[in-house]
Motif scaffolding. Structure first.
Motif, PDB file in Angstrom:
ATOM      1  N   PRO A  38       0.813  -1.213   0.000  1.00 37.02           N
ATOM      2  CA  PRO A  38       0.000   0.000   0.000  1.00 37.02           C
ATOM      3  C   PRO A  38       0.848   1.266   0.000  1.00 37.02           C
ATOM      4  CG  PRO A  38      -0.142  -1.155   2.106  1.00 37.02           C
ATOM      5  CD  PRO A  38       0.640  -2.032   1.191  1.00 37.02           C
ATOM      6  N   THR A  61       7.535   4.060 -10.900  1.00 37.85           N
ATOM      7  CA  THR A  61       6.636   4.788 -11.820  1.00 37.85           C
ATOM      8  C   THR A  61       6.207   6.118 -11.195  1.00 37.85           C
ATOM      9  OG1 THR A  61       4.970   3.204 -11.028  1.00 37.85           O
ATOM     10  CG2 THR A  61       5.678   2.988 -13.307  1.00 37.85           C
ATOM     11  N   MET A  85      -3.259  11.552 -10.485  1.00 32.93           N
ATOM     12  CA  MET A  85      -2.314  11.284  -9.391  1.00 32.93           C
ATOM     13  C   MET A  85      -2.538  12.258  -8.232  1.00 32.93           C
ATOM     14  SD  MET A  85       1.770  11.313  -9.738  1.00 32.93           S
ATOM     15  CE  MET A  85       2.829  11.323  -8.326  1.00 32.93           C
ATOM     16  N   VAL A  91      -3.438   6.057 -12.337  1.00 33.38           N
ATOM     17  CA  VAL A  91      -3.344   6.488 -13.733  1.00 33.38           C
ATOM     18  C   VAL A  91      -3.812   5.305 -14.591  1.00 33.38           C
ATOM     19  CG1 VAL A  91      -1.663   7.174 -15.497  1.00 33.38           C
ATOM     20  CG2 VAL A  91      -1.468   8.075 -13.166  1.00 33.38           C
ATOM     21  N   GLN A 124      -1.742  -4.736 -15.703  1.00 31.62           N
ATOM     22  CA  GLN A 124      -0.347  -4.290 -15.785  1.00 31.62           C
ATOM     23  C   GLN A 124       0.601  -5.475 -15.564  1.00 31.62           C
ATOM     24  OE1 GLN A 124       0.458  -0.892 -13.229  1.00 31.62           O
ATOM     25  NE2 GLN A 124      -1.323   0.225 -13.972  1.00 31.62           N
ATOM     26  N   ARG A 192       4.281  15.888  -0.429  1.00 27.93           N
ATOM     27  CA  ARG A 192       3.666  15.521  -1.709  1.00 27.93           C
ATOM     28  C   ARG A 192       2.201  15.915  -1.717  1.00 27.93           C
ATOM     29  NH1 ARG A 192       5.504   9.381  -3.065  1.00 27.93           N
ATOM     30  NH2 ARG A 192       3.287   9.204  -3.537  1.00 27.93           N
ATOM     31  N   ARG A 203      -6.279   7.035  -2.193  1.00 27.63           N
ATOM     32  CA  ARG A 203      -5.201   6.093  -2.544  1.00 27.63           C
ATOM     33  C   ARG A 203      -5.367   4.770  -1.809  1.00 27.63           C
ATOM     34  NH1 ARG A 203      -0.187   9.386  -0.904  1.00 27.63           N
ATOM     35  NH2 ARG A 203       1.064   7.707  -1.738  1.00 27.63           N
TER      36      ARG A 203
END
Ligand code: AP5
Length: 258
Positions: A38, A61, A85, A91, A124, A192, A203
């Motif tokens: 996480p 990434t 983001m 994304v 992915q 951030r 998130r």
């Protein structure tokens, strides 16, 4: 956003024909790893320590997107990605997979690789497996870091990052020597955008939805290695290396560089 240090990751950050200064350490065989877990569990912190120990290259990434935030005119596709983001959302798979395909040379790096933040969905993971098979590269292990949610929120809300080189700090557990200034490059330390409480919640939800199918995917064929992320970064590192060495004798999977 290139870093002025021996682990220059020019090709990873810029894609295309960019060449890195990365000099792989001498190991019997390069280590090829993925870090899962996480947001805020400590993947980036472990990636730095593991790269130091195994002589491999850190491919994140999230770092590519954060480096792109400094661009004066990002493409419309990239702008959409950066907006997602900032809200704490994932994304799109299409964009992320294209981005990795552009950088697939990094998967053949002589020093091996440590993927952090990719893959994040089963789509992915399947795309990555196809790329690795095409290049004849074998994944050594997928380290999955696990930590109770309360500790994750503490780690995220106290995190500060260098705006220039992306080095990660924590106000309580890993402070910089001078308040607000990066030890490594003297850049400014910032919080951030996606470490704000509202984005943290988004998130965590996105992670809950995507994690289980992803860990199932790698557990099915024995590539998953679960690692408790409690304790100091050094304790977590030791646990990670012990787990890796228990899977493959020393010298087959990334003998630590001394
Ligand atoms: P990304 O950059 O990958 O972020 P993340 O996965 O959310 O992980 P974080 O960087 O937040 O945390 P971390 O686990 O690396 O923890 P850290 O080591 O910093 O992705 C950001 C965004 O980009 C995503 O939300 C998404 O929008 C997009 N994105 C990226 N990849 C994508 C993909 N593949 N598909 C779709 N979207 C994608 O540690 C956290 C704090 O804790 C630090 O302050 C650290 O100092 C402290 N700490 C670490 N370890 C310890 C410890 N053992 N004890 C005490 N403190 C510790």
């Amino acid at each position: 956003m290139m870093m002025d240090n021996p682990r220059d990751r020019a090709h990873w950050f810029q894609g295309g024909d960019a060449r890195c200064d990365f000099t792989p350490a001498l190991v019997d065989r390069p280590c090829q790893l993925i870090l899962l877990g996480p947001p805020g569990v400590g993947k980036g912190t472990q990636a730095e320590l593991l790269c130091e120990a195994l002589g491999t290259c850190h491919l994140s990434t999230g770092d590519i997107f954060r480096a792109a935030q400094g661009q004066s005119e990002p493409s419309p596709v990239l702008q959409t990605a950066l907006e997602a983001m900032g809200r704490g959302e994932l994304v799109s798979d299409r964009l992320v997979i294209e981005m990795i395909q552009e950088r697939s040379g990094c998967l053949r790096c002589q020093g091996g690789f440590l993927l952090d933040g990719f893959p994040r969905t089963v789509a992915q993971a399947e795309a990555l497996d196809a790329m690795l098979a095409q290049q004849g590269v074998i994944l050594d292990a997928v380290l999955s870091y696990e930590l109770p949610a309360e500790e994750i929120v503490d780690r995220l809300s106290g995190r500060r990052v260098c705006a220039r080189c992306q080095m990660v700090y924590h106000v309580a557990t890993r402070p910089s020597r001078v308040d607000g200034v990066c030890d490594q490059c003297a850049g400014r330390l910032i919080q951030r955008e996606d470490d704000r409480p509202a984005a943290i919640q988004v998130r965590m939800r996105a992670c809950e939805e995507s994690t289980q199918p992803l860990t199932d995917y790698y557990e099915r064929d024995g590539r998953l290695l679960r690692v408790p992320a409690t304790g100091t970064p050094e304790e977590v590192l030791e646990r990670s290396l012990e787990g890796l060495h228990a899977r493959a004798p020393m010298g087959q999977t990334g003998s630590p560089v001394t």
